[in-house]
Scaffold this active site. Structure first.
Site, PDB file in Angstrom:
ATOM      1  CB  THR A  51      53.555  27.376  27.283  1.00  0.00           C
ATOM      2  OG1 THR A  51      53.098  27.404  25.936  1.00  0.00           O
ATOM      3  CG2 THR A  51      53.939  28.774  27.725  1.00  0.00           C
ATOM      4  CE1 TYR A 143      49.647  26.201  23.043  1.00  0.00           C
ATOM      5  CE2 TYR A 143      51.605  24.851  23.337  1.00  0.00           C
ATOM      6  CZ  TYR A 143      50.735  25.829  23.791  1.00  0.00           C
ATOM      7  OH  TYR A 143      50.975  26.424  25.008  1.00  0.00           O
ATOM      8  CE  LYS A 173      48.057  23.982  24.987  1.00  0.00           C
ATOM      9  NZ  LYS A 173      47.464  25.274  25.248  1.00  0.00           N
ATOM     10  CG  ASP A 201      43.952  27.085  32.352  1.00  0.00           C
ATOM     11  OD1 ASP A 201      43.998  26.924  31.115  1.00  0.00           O
ATOM     12  OD2 ASP A 201      44.855  26.697  33.115  1.00  0.00           O
ATOM     13  CD  GLU A 202      42.751  32.886  32.288  1.00  0.00           C
ATOM     14  OE1 GLU A 202      43.008  31.665  32.357  1.00  0.00           O
ATOM     15  OE2 GLU A 202      43.610  33.731  32.002  1.00  0.00           O
ATOM     16  CB  VAL A 216      45.737  21.795  26.918  1.00  0.00           C
ATOM     17  CG1 VAL A 216      47.144  21.398  27.348  1.00  0.00           C
ATOM     18  CG2 VAL A 216      45.196  20.808  25.911  1.00  0.00           C
TER      19      VAL A 216
HETATM   20  C1  LIG Z   1      50.156  31.353  28.076  1.00  0.00           C
HETATM   21  C2  LIG Z   1      49.928  30.105  28.886  1.00  0.00           C
HETATM   22  O1  LIG Z   1      50.822  29.605  29.531  1.00  0.00           O
HETATM   23  N1  LIG Z   1      48.716  29.602  28.848  1.00  0.00           N
HETATM   24  C3  LIG Z   1      48.360  28.424  29.558  1.00  0.00           C
HETATM   25  C4  LIG Z   1      48.070  27.342  28.580  1.00  0.00           C
HETATM   26  O2  LIG Z   1      47.776  27.530  27.419  1.00  0.00           O
HETATM   27  C5  LIG Z   1      47.152  28.620  30.478  1.00  0.00           C
HETATM   28  O3  LIG Z   1      46.967  27.443  31.212  1.00  0.00           O
HETATM   29  C6  LIG Z   1      47.352  29.775  31.415  1.00  0.00           C
HETATM   30  O4  LIG Z   1      48.460  29.545  32.220  1.00  0.00           O
HETATM   31  C7  LIG Z   1      46.141  29.984  32.306  1.00  0.00           C
HETATM   32  O5  LIG Z   1      44.998  30.153  31.515  1.00  0.00           O
HETATM   33  C8  LIG Z   1      46.285  31.182  33.236  1.00  0.00           C
HETATM   34  O6  LIG Z   1      46.308  32.370  32.511  1.00  0.00           O
HETATM   35  C1  LIG Z   2      49.246  25.640  28.933  1.00  0.00           C
HETATM   36  C2  LIG Z   2      49.764  24.814  27.885  1.00  0.00           C
HETATM   37  O1  LIG Z   2      49.058  24.184  27.204  1.00  0.00           O
HETATM   38  C3  LIG Z   2      51.182  24.714  27.764  1.00  0.00           C
HETATM   39  O2  LIG Z   2      51.841  24.878  28.764  1.00  0.00           O
HETATM   40  O3  LIG Z   2      51.687  24.476  26.677  1.00  0.00           O
END
Ligand SMILES: CC(=O)N[C@H](C=O)[C@@H](O)[C@H](O)[C@H](O)CO
Ligand SMILES: CC(=O)C(=O)O
Length: 320
Positions: A51, A143, A173, A201-202, A216
């Site tokens: 992403t 994922y 993931k 992450d939060e 991740v």
């Molecule tokens: C939707 C998205 O991009 N999610 C990220 C990875 O999965 C996270 O790392 C978020 O960026 C993070 O938790 C902040 O909301």
């Molecule tokens: C946040 C994450 O895992 C991604 O960018 O795919």
């Protein structure tokens, strides 16, 4: 199956794909980026073309080149490089999976196809199985990101018996806030050596309590060091210290979420914190505004997250 691969654990940075102002991929900073993650953030695993990496906005040929560059530059520096190879076309996904194996990546991950969608667990498994079979020697990760794919098949259901269908399955993931689903993935697969990687992450501390073996995320690019301190506190069973770290991270994420937070903003923040130019995102994403970057910078400073300011002067350039 005792799959002969080291387990993926700890923090995994979802890499940004650096771009130039005219929208081309900026391969020239990837070496510097690897060094930054390892030396400044203590992060030794990466998740490429997901992403955050705008993987689905890149052409297949770009995805191949990006994957190659990370594997090459990460050699002897990174522990594991996982390549996201999900695509709408099974053929493209298989091509990318095979390519990941050829270049020596450590694993592949796949999201559910999200335009014409699989509606049942068995159909999704069949799709994933066909992709995994194109890289039979590589660990395979599913994922799960239902908010973005629109495929809401529960992970717990998907994992039930998955190794019978996909022998290379190594983990999940999980990018969703449903901790019941996540907890049950862990609970029902205790016999397996799966990696349970959390992706919000939060909320990582809550997921660690549920048995996450790693994470991740996008914020580990620039908050890896802080998050590692949280992981260490959790491992020492110092929950109140771990919670302090999580709250500190939450204060930042909460602040930027209210301003509007996504991949574009991640690119801006990473540029600011690391001093490595990540460039603009590609359409349909829009570059983060100047106001966003200024506010985020002020917040990072007030939370004392910007202890890397010396690096902004280009002190990492020597290693590029
Ligand atoms: C939707 C998205 O991009 N999610 C990220 C990875 O999965 C996270 O790392 C978020 O960026 C993070 O938790 C902040 O909301
Ligand atoms: C946040 C994450 O895992 C991604 O960018 O795919």
């Amino acid at each position: 199956m005792a799959f002969p691969k080291k387990k993926l654990q700890g923090l995994v940075a979802a890499t940004i794909t650096p771009m130039t102002e005219n929208g081309e991929i900026n391969f020239s900073v990837i070496g510097q980026y690897v060094d930054y993650l390892v030396k400044e953030q203590g992060v030794k695993n990466i998740f490429v073309n997901g992403t955050t990496g705008e993987g689905l906005s890149l052409s297949i040929s770009e995805r191949r080149k990006v994957a190659e560059e990370w594997v090459t530059k990460g050699k002897d520096k990174l522990d594991q490089v996982v390549i996201h190879v999900g695509a709408l076309s099974l053929k493209e996904s298989q091509e990318l999976a095979q390519h990941a194996a050829e270049i020596g990546a450590d694993g592949i991950a796949v999201i559910a196809p999200f335009f014409l969608k699989p509606w049942t667990k068995d159909i999704l498994i069949n799709f994933l199985k066909e992709v995994a079979a194109a890289a039979p020697a590589l660990p395979f990760y599913y994922y799960h990101i239902p908010a973005l794919t629109g495929v809401k098949i529960r992970a717990e259901e998907l994992l039930d018996g998955i190794q019978d269908k996909i022998p290379t399955f190594q983990g999940l993931k999980f990018s969703d806030t449903d901790l019941l689903d996540f907890g049950q993935c862990v609970d029902q697969n205790r016999q397996q050596q799966f990696a349970f990687l959390f992706g919000v992450d939060e909320q990582l501390l809550s997921a660690l309590v549920m048995g996450a073996t790693g994470a991740v995320g996008s914020t580990y690019n620039y908050l890896g060091k802080k998050t590692n301190q949280m992981l260490e506190a959790f491992e020492r069973k110092d929950l109140s210290l771990a919670l302090n770290y999580q709250f500190c991270i939450q204060r930042f994420i909460n602040f930027v979420v209210k301003l509007g937070f996504g991949v574009s903003q991640t690119k801006a923040i990473m540029t600011l914190v690391s001093g490595i130019p990540m460039g603009p995102p590609r359409l349909p994403l829009q570059k983060a505004s100047r106001e966003f970057t200024d506010s985020a910078e002020a917040k990072l400073k007030s939370l004392d997250f910007l202890s890397f300011t010396d690096l902004k002067d280009g002190s990492l350039e020597a290693s590029s």
